[in-house]
Enzyme design. Structure first.
Site, PDB file in Angstrom:
ATOM      1  N   LYS A   1      25.809 -77.480   7.014  1.00  0.00           N
ATOM      2  CA  LYS A   1      26.648 -76.294   7.205  1.00  0.00           C
ATOM      3  C   LYS A   1      27.906 -76.595   8.017  1.00  0.00           C
ATOM      4  O   LYS A   1      28.004 -77.599   8.720  1.00  0.00           O
ATOM      5  CB  LYS A   1      25.817 -75.165   7.828  1.00  0.00           C
ATOM      6  CG  LYS A   1      24.822 -74.599   6.818  1.00  0.00           C
ATOM      7  CD  LYS A   1      24.142 -73.338   7.270  1.00  0.00           C
ATOM      8  CE  LYS A   1      23.284 -72.780   6.126  1.00  0.00           C
ATOM      9  NZ  LYS A   1      22.545 -71.562   6.519  1.00  0.00           N
TER      10      LYS A   1
ATOM     11  N   ARG B   1      14.675 -75.819   6.026  1.00  0.00           N
ATOM     12  CA  ARG B   1      15.251 -75.826   4.670  1.00  0.00           C
ATOM     13  C   ARG B   1      16.442 -76.780   4.640  1.00  0.00           C
ATOM     14  O   ARG B   1      17.415 -76.583   5.366  1.00  0.00           O
ATOM     15  CB  ARG B   1      15.678 -74.406   4.293  1.00  0.00           C
ATOM     16  CG  ARG B   1      16.242 -74.245   2.899  1.00  0.00           C
ATOM     17  CD  ARG B   1      16.612 -72.788   2.643  1.00  0.00           C
ATOM     18  NE  ARG B   1      17.111 -72.572   1.282  1.00  0.00           N
ATOM     19  CZ  ARG B   1      18.386 -72.719   0.918  1.00  0.00           C
ATOM     20  NH1 ARG B   1      19.295 -73.045   1.833  1.00  0.00           N
ATOM     21  NH2 ARG B   1      18.741 -72.506  -0.339  1.00  0.00           N
TER      22      ARG B   1
END
Length: 311
Positions: free
Chosen positions: A241, A275
């Site tokens: 991210k 995840r």
């Protein structure tokens, strides 16, 4: 001499997380390591891997690689939720997702399958094929989605997001980000329980990067223990991210190490599902940390019934 492991808090069990006839997290069992959820995006425009698994053959091959690397679960998504991502039509999302789910669950060693969707019909059709979990970035905002999950016995991931992918990064503001996200998830859990989804089928995700600034993301990751008061499994998704790019200066495909370190941090604070896109580095990091420090504060071996997946 005081060892590092002597300074740790005693191991604490995490709540159950069940999905159909699967026990995903079982606090009565000896603790091992968090579940690793591998990401399979069947999209052309996901923020870091769009187009790599768009065709069913490519998605199946990618999924099998992730399982070989140690993924315990697979999360299949057919609609990008990156900032400014366009809405995908129902028929197109079904076309992207269902063939992959069907072929994966035909394999003898298929892991539990999660479907990353906010559309009730996609969820229903995937569950009919044998998927076990619905991962919904809107936290089951749609009553029809709550009915699908309740009626199927599926597990669910409730994620916090302020706004939607088209608006979520427009100057997000919070007075106390951790308190507000915990409160949102607590209210959504109670709504799900009222609609027939018991707490043991619910996992929560604070939504790192979804309607948050850099400091909001870092604060939530430091405050993971506050989410344990919800009594649900905690899923953390930080893989590749943007906030990791700000910290490291590296482009998306060079953030595997940063993602693994951040996920490992989350695991030490009580996250029970991680995840990620890059499974192997995280599995290795968890193994080394566990060898040095001992068990994590949760147990995470998916246990399947002899009769296989619920249909």
């Amino acid at each position: 001499m005081t060892l590092a492991s002597d300074r740790r808090e005693p191991t604490k069990p995490m709540p159950h997380w069940t999905a159909r006839r699967l026990t995903l997290l079982a606090p009565e069992s000896p603790p091992t390591r968090p579940l690793v959820m591998g990401i399979v995006n069947t999209t052309p425009d996901s923020f870091s891997d769009g187009g790599l698994a768009l065709e069913p053959d490519d998605a199946l091959a990618h999924a099998r690689r992730l399982v070989a690397q140690g993924a315990d679960l697979l999360d299949i998504g057919g609609e990008s939720t990156r900032p400014d991502a366009p809405v995908v039509a129902l028929d197109e999302e079904l076309r992207r997702v269902l063939p992959v789910v069907e072929r994966l669950l035909a394999l003898p060693d298929a892991p539990p399958i999660s479907i990353d969707t906010s559309k009730p019909e996609v969820a229903r059709r995937a569950l009919d094929l044998g998927a076990s979990i619905i991962n919904d970035v809107t936290a089951l905002a749609d009553p029809d989605m709550r009915r699908v999950v309740a009626d199927s016995g599926a597990g669910v991931v409730l994620m916090h997001m302020r706004g939607d992918p088209r608006t979520m990064q427009l100057a997000p503001r919070y007075d106390d980000v951790a308190a507000e996200v915990v409160d949102f998830l607590a209210r959504r859990i109670e709504l799900c329980i009222a609609d027939g989804i018991p707490r043991e089928r619910i996992a929560v995700d604070p939504g790192i990067g979804f309607g948050k600034t850099q400091e909001h993301n870092l604060t939530l990751l430091r405050e993971i223990p506050r989410f344990r008061e919800l009594g649900c499994a905690i899923l953390i998704g930080v893989s590749r991210k943007g906030f990791l790019g700000i910290i490291t200066g590296r482009p998306r495909h060079e953030r595997a190490v940063a993602s693994a370190v951040c996920s490992l941090h989350a695991a030490t604070l009580g996250a029970s599902v991680l995840r990620v896109h890059d499974v192997a580095p995280l599995v290795d990091a968890l193994a080394v940390w566990s060898a040095l420090e001992g068990p994590f504060p949760i147990e995470t071996s998916p246990r399947r019934p002899a009769q296989g997946h619920a249909r």
